[in-house]
Scaffold this motif. Structure first.
Motif, PDB file in Angstrom:
ATOM      1  N   GLU A 175       5.597  -4.050  -7.899  1.00  0.00           N
ATOM      2  CA  GLU A 175       4.201  -4.252  -8.264  1.00  0.00           C
ATOM      3  C   GLU A 175       3.433  -4.833  -7.081  1.00  0.00           C
ATOM      4  O   GLU A 175       4.004  -5.523  -6.220  1.00  0.00           O
ATOM      5  N   SER A 176       2.130  -4.611  -7.047  1.00  0.00           N
ATOM      6  CA  SER A 176       1.261  -5.198  -6.036  1.00  0.00           C
ATOM      7  C   SER A 176       1.002  -6.659  -6.365  1.00  0.00           C
ATOM      8  O   SER A 176       0.978  -7.066  -7.534  1.00  0.00           O
ATOM      9  N   PHE A 177       0.841  -7.470  -5.315  1.00  0.00           N
ATOM     10  CA  PHE A 177       0.448  -8.852  -5.509  1.00  0.00           C
ATOM     11  C   PHE A 177      -1.055  -8.910  -5.841  1.00  0.00           C
ATOM     12  O   PHE A 177      -1.818  -7.987  -5.531  1.00  0.00           O
ATOM     13  N   ASP A 178      -1.453  -9.990  -6.469  1.00  0.00           N
ATOM     14  CA  ASP A 178      -2.868 -10.209  -6.777  1.00  0.00           C
ATOM     15  C   ASP A 178      -3.268 -11.592  -6.276  1.00  0.00           C
ATOM     16  O   ASP A 178      -2.822 -12.603  -6.827  1.00  0.00           O
ATOM     17  N   PRO A 179      -4.034 -11.669  -5.184  1.00  0.00           N
ATOM     18  CA  PRO A 179      -4.620 -10.543  -4.436  1.00  0.00           C
ATOM     19  C   PRO A 179      -3.575  -9.807  -3.599  1.00  0.00           C
ATOM     20  O   PRO A 179      -2.493 -10.322  -3.342  1.00  0.00           O
ATOM     21  N   VAL A 180      -3.926  -8.595  -3.178  1.00  0.00           N
ATOM     22  CA  VAL A 180      -3.021  -7.749  -2.409  1.00  0.00           C
ATOM     23  C   VAL A 180      -2.676  -8.429  -1.091  1.00  0.00           C
ATOM     24  O   VAL A 180      -3.535  -9.009  -0.425  1.00  0.00           O
TER      25      VAL A 180
ATOM     26  N   SER B  83       9.265  -7.185  -7.277  1.00  0.00           N
ATOM     27  CA  SER B  83       9.843  -6.768  -8.551  1.00  0.00           C
ATOM     28  C   SER B  83      10.728  -7.888  -9.075  1.00  0.00           C
ATOM     29  O   SER B  83      11.211  -8.725  -8.310  1.00  0.00           O
ATOM     30  N   LEU B  84      10.925  -7.896 -10.374  1.00  0.00           N
ATOM     31  CA  LEU B  84      11.873  -8.837 -10.978  1.00  0.00           C
ATOM     32  C   LEU B  84      13.270  -8.246 -11.070  1.00  0.00           C
ATOM     33  O   LEU B  84      14.212  -8.925 -11.493  1.00  0.00           O
ATOM     34  N   THR B  85      13.404  -6.988 -10.663  1.00  0.00           N
ATOM     35  CA  THR B  85      14.680  -6.288 -10.717  1.00  0.00           C
ATOM     36  C   THR B  85      14.953  -5.638  -9.369  1.00  0.00           C
ATOM     37  O   THR B  85      14.059  -5.011  -8.781  1.00  0.00           O
TER      38      THR B  85
ATOM     39  N   VAL C 219      11.369  -8.463  -2.897  1.00  0.00           N
ATOM     40  CA  VAL C 219      10.150  -8.142  -2.167  1.00  0.00           C
ATOM     41  C   VAL C 219      10.415  -7.022  -1.166  1.00  0.00           C
ATOM     42  O   VAL C 219      11.475  -6.981  -0.517  1.00  0.00           O
ATOM     43  N   ILE C 220       9.440  -6.088  -1.023  1.00  0.00           N
ATOM     44  CA  ILE C 220       9.472  -5.041  -0.006  1.00  0.00           C
ATOM     45  C   ILE C 220       8.113  -4.987   0.669  1.00  0.00           C
ATOM     46  O   ILE C 220       7.151  -5.638   0.221  1.00  0.00           O
TER      47      ILE C 220
ATOM     48  N   GLU D 209       7.538  -3.674  12.559  1.00  0.00           N
ATOM     49  CA  GLU D 209       7.151  -2.264  12.442  1.00  0.00           C
ATOM     50  C   GLU D 209       7.159  -1.598  13.806  1.00  0.00           C
ATOM     51  O   GLU D 209       6.638  -2.150  14.781  1.00  0.00           O
ATOM     52  N   SER D 210       7.768  -0.446  13.878  1.00  0.00           N
ATOM     53  CA  SER D 210       7.786   0.308  15.128  1.00  0.00           C
ATOM     54  C   SER D 210       7.792   1.810  14.809  1.00  0.00           C
ATOM     55  O   SER D 210       8.686   2.288  14.100  1.00  0.00           O
ATOM     56  N   PRO D 211       6.770   2.537  15.346  1.00  0.00           N
ATOM     57  CA  PRO D 211       5.559   2.064  16.051  1.00  0.00           C
ATOM     58  C   PRO D 211       4.706   1.192  15.127  1.00  0.00           C
ATOM     59  O   PRO D 211       5.006   1.040  13.949  1.00  0.00           O
ATOM     60  N   ALA D 212       3.615   0.638  15.689  1.00  0.00           N
ATOM     61  CA  ALA D 212       2.760  -0.249  14.917  1.00  0.00           C
ATOM     62  C   ALA D 212       2.167   0.473  13.714  1.00  0.00           C
ATOM     63  O   ALA D 212       1.788   1.641  13.784  1.00  0.00           O
ATOM     64  N   ALA D 213       2.097  -0.256  12.605  1.00  0.00           N
ATOM     65  CA  ALA D 213       1.558   0.316  11.379  1.00  0.00           C
ATOM     66  C   ALA D 213       0.036   0.289  11.387  1.00  0.00           C
ATOM     67  O   ALA D 213      -0.583  -0.601  11.962  1.00  0.00           O
ATOM     68  N   THR D 214      -0.551   1.264  10.752  1.00  0.00           N
ATOM     69  CA  THR D 214      -2.016   1.289  10.600  1.00  0.00           C
ATOM     70  C   THR D 214      -2.445   0.669   9.282  1.00  0.00           C
ATOM     71  O   THR D 214      -3.617   0.331   9.100  1.00  0.00           O
ATOM     72  N   ASP D 215      -1.493   0.506   8.381  1.00  0.00           N
ATOM     73  CA  ASP D 215      -1.795  -0.097   7.089  1.00  0.00           C
ATOM     74  C   ASP D 215      -0.467  -0.556   6.473  1.00  0.00           C
ATOM     75  O   ASP D 215       0.598  -0.029   6.820  1.00  0.00           O
ATOM     76  N   ARG D 216      -0.555  -1.529   5.578  1.00  0.00           N
ATOM     77  CA  ARG D 216       0.674  -1.990   4.913  1.00  0.00           C
ATOM     78  C   ARG D 216       0.314  -2.688   3.610  1.00  0.00           C
ATOM     79  O   ARG D 216      -0.814  -3.143   3.421  1.00  0.00           O
ATOM     80  N   GLU D 217       1.327  -2.816   2.710  1.00  0.00           N
ATOM     81  CA  GLU D 217       1.168  -3.608   1.498  1.00  0.00           C
ATOM     82  C   GLU D 217       2.530  -4.153   1.068  1.00  0.00           C
ATOM     83  O   GLU D 217       3.514  -3.411   1.003  1.00  0.00           O
TER      84      GLU D 217
END
Length: 507
Positions: free
Chosen positions: A381-386, A373-375, A404-405, A361-369
């Motif tokens: 979708e979000s992972f569980d746990p996130v 997807s299967l497609t 994955v993204i 990440e550039s610049p540094a991220a303040t948050d991410r998730e």
């Protein structure tokens, strides 16, 4: 037995005319005086037609043998005559054996006699050929080619070393039972244009030759390299984002007159380590000569400091080996936004252990998730746990393809990374080529090979369930996928249905 070298390609260069020349009968397919005491390969000569005191007396140390390709090759053997060793020898000049002292033997270009010289004005890069060798004792056979000026040249070098332009020399050491390729460069001593070419092949080490050494030669060739040289760039630093690429101009030079007017020069980008195994195309132009390719470094590729660029032609040129030279300087690509890639040993799209990924990440991220997807293309979708760390491990309860993204919040804006795909789970892939199996599927080169022991229906599907090919066959059948990935092959022989799975890797 006149020696003539053939010009294959005639090209115009800015400052000189160039004619590529090749060995005549370098594969030893053509022979003359067949069945007679002077049988020799056309355009070559040996002790059978030597000049000097041993003419007609020396043993006939060469003969025809089965070829590596085509019908024939040259066989040479050191033999004994009157207590001395006669070295197996072949030349495109003439052999001189003035007496029974091996130290006085030599081969030579005789410019005053047309059948004992080879006019030659080219400057090849290297000499290649194929050989087999069975030496007696510590014997060493050789292949030597001299390009020279003037009316006379001798090998071993006589009193005209100043006339030499270049020499290529290969020594055979040890036993080689199967055909083996050799390649040696020409060592150029000056910038002169040669007048003649003189070559010699031997089965023994000159005056140290040992009786019983046997050598075979076939498919001699002169190699002419055609370099396409990528020049240094105006800038070696390029900035991209998740949505915009960077313009790039790639200058190159090439010898003119060899490519057609429909040839395309294609600029390519390496991976982040300078490897061109799977290059990214940047742009192309239609041209037959030197120029500049304008293109774009695509958005959202992995940032790095060791990229390279190169230019390659779309055409090949008969008789030439095209050499691709990159820009010779590392390129830095910076990414504003986010990019995800595999880490550690997670370099494959297949894995039963956790798949590790990291986000840049550039610049540094303040948050991410991280999401999946299967497609391909989502919805994600979000992972569980996130999952929110820079580096994460991924494993799933069910096997299959996952996409994955990572969504990173950078300066208040959500930046969506590139998508990475992998197959999670245990796959017995590729299917073993067990000939006792009735239904076989595996990758062979650029194809998926299918084999059955009796007539069967078949269908080939990709991982998304799209049918690529179907039909009925017995024996073997092939399909050539366009992309790497998981493929399913269904067989039905009227009694049972079997599905085989193949992970295909496209070149």
């Amino acid at each position: 037995m006149k020696k003539i070298y053939t010009g294959i390609i005639v090209c115009a260069f800015p400052f000189l005319g160039f004619t590529q020349q090749q060995f005549e009968n370098g594969g030893f397919e053509s022979w003359e005086n067949t069945g007679s005491p002077t049988e020799e390969p056309t355009e070559w000569s040996s002790l059978k037609t030597s000049g000097g005191g041993q003419a007609g007396v020396a043993p006939k140390v060469i003969s025809k043998a089965p070829g590596r390709t085509g019908g024939s090759s040259i066989r040479m053997e050191n033999e004994s005559a009157l207590g001395i060793t006669a070295n197996g020898i072949l030349t495109n000049g003439r052999v001189f054996a003035p007496d029974f002292n091996p130290e006085n033997g030599y081969v030579a270009t005789i410019s005053s006699e047309g059948k004992w010289n080879t006019p030659f004005t080219s400057r090849p890069d290297s000499l290649v050929g194929w050989y087999k060798y069975s030496p007696a004792g510590g014997d060493k056979g050789k292949v030597e080619v001299a390009l020279h000026r003037g009316s006379t040249c001798e090998l071993p070098e006589g009193n005209t070393p100043n006339d030499l332009v270049a020499v290529a020399r290969f020594h055979m050491v040890g036993t080689t039972s199967n055909w083996k390729r050799f390649s040696v460069p020409f060592n150029y001593l000056n910038g002169n244009t040669p007048d003649y070419l003189l070559s010699v092949l031997t089965s023994g080490d000159s005056t140290l030759a040992v009786v019983g050494s046997v050598a075979y030669f076939d498919d001699l060739q002169l190699i002419y390299n055609l370099p396409v040289v990528t020049q240094n760039l105006v800038s070696n630093t390029y900035a991209i984002t998740n949505t915009t690429g960077a313009a790039i101009s790639v200058p190159y030079t090439v010898q003119g007159g060899l490519f057609s007017g429909t040839n395309e020069f294609i600029a390519e980008l390496s991976d982040a380590n300078g490897d061109f195994s799977d290059p990214i195309e940047l742009g192309r132009i239609t041209s037959s000569s030197s120029g500049t390719v304008s293109g774009t470094i695509p958005a959202q590729i992995q940032p790095g400091t060791a990229y390279r660029v190169r230019v390659r032609p779309s055409e090949t040129v008969s008789g030439y080996t095209i050499l691709l030279n990159d820009n010779d300087e590392d390129i830095t690509i910076t990414l504003t936004g986010s990019y995800i890639g595999f880490t550690g040993n997670s370099t494959s799209i297949v894995g039963e252990d956790p798949i590790d990924m990291m986000v840049y990440e550039s610049p540094a991220a303040t948050d991410r998730e991280w999401k999946y997807s299967l497609t391909s293309g989502g919805p994600y979708e979000s992972f569980d746990p996130v999952k929110v760390q820079v580096t994460e491990s991924f494993s799933f309860a069910n096997g299959g393809f996952y996409y994955v993204i990572c969504e990173s919040v950078i300066e208040g804006i959500t930046s969506v990374s590139n998508e990475q795909a992998f197959y999670f789970g245990v796959l017995a892939l590729p299917e073993a080529k067990n000939e006792e199996n009735e239904f076989i599927a595996y990758q062979s080169g650029e194809r998926i090979m299918m084999k059955v022991t009796k007539s069967a229906d078949f269908a080939v599907y990709d991982a998304l369930g799209r049918k690529l090919k179907s039909g009925t066959f017995s024996g073997t059948q092939t399909v050539t996928p366009k992309e790497s990935g998981l493929y399913f092959i269904q067989f039905f022989d009227g009694q049972k249905q079997v599905t085989r799975k193949v992970i295909f890797s496209a070149n």
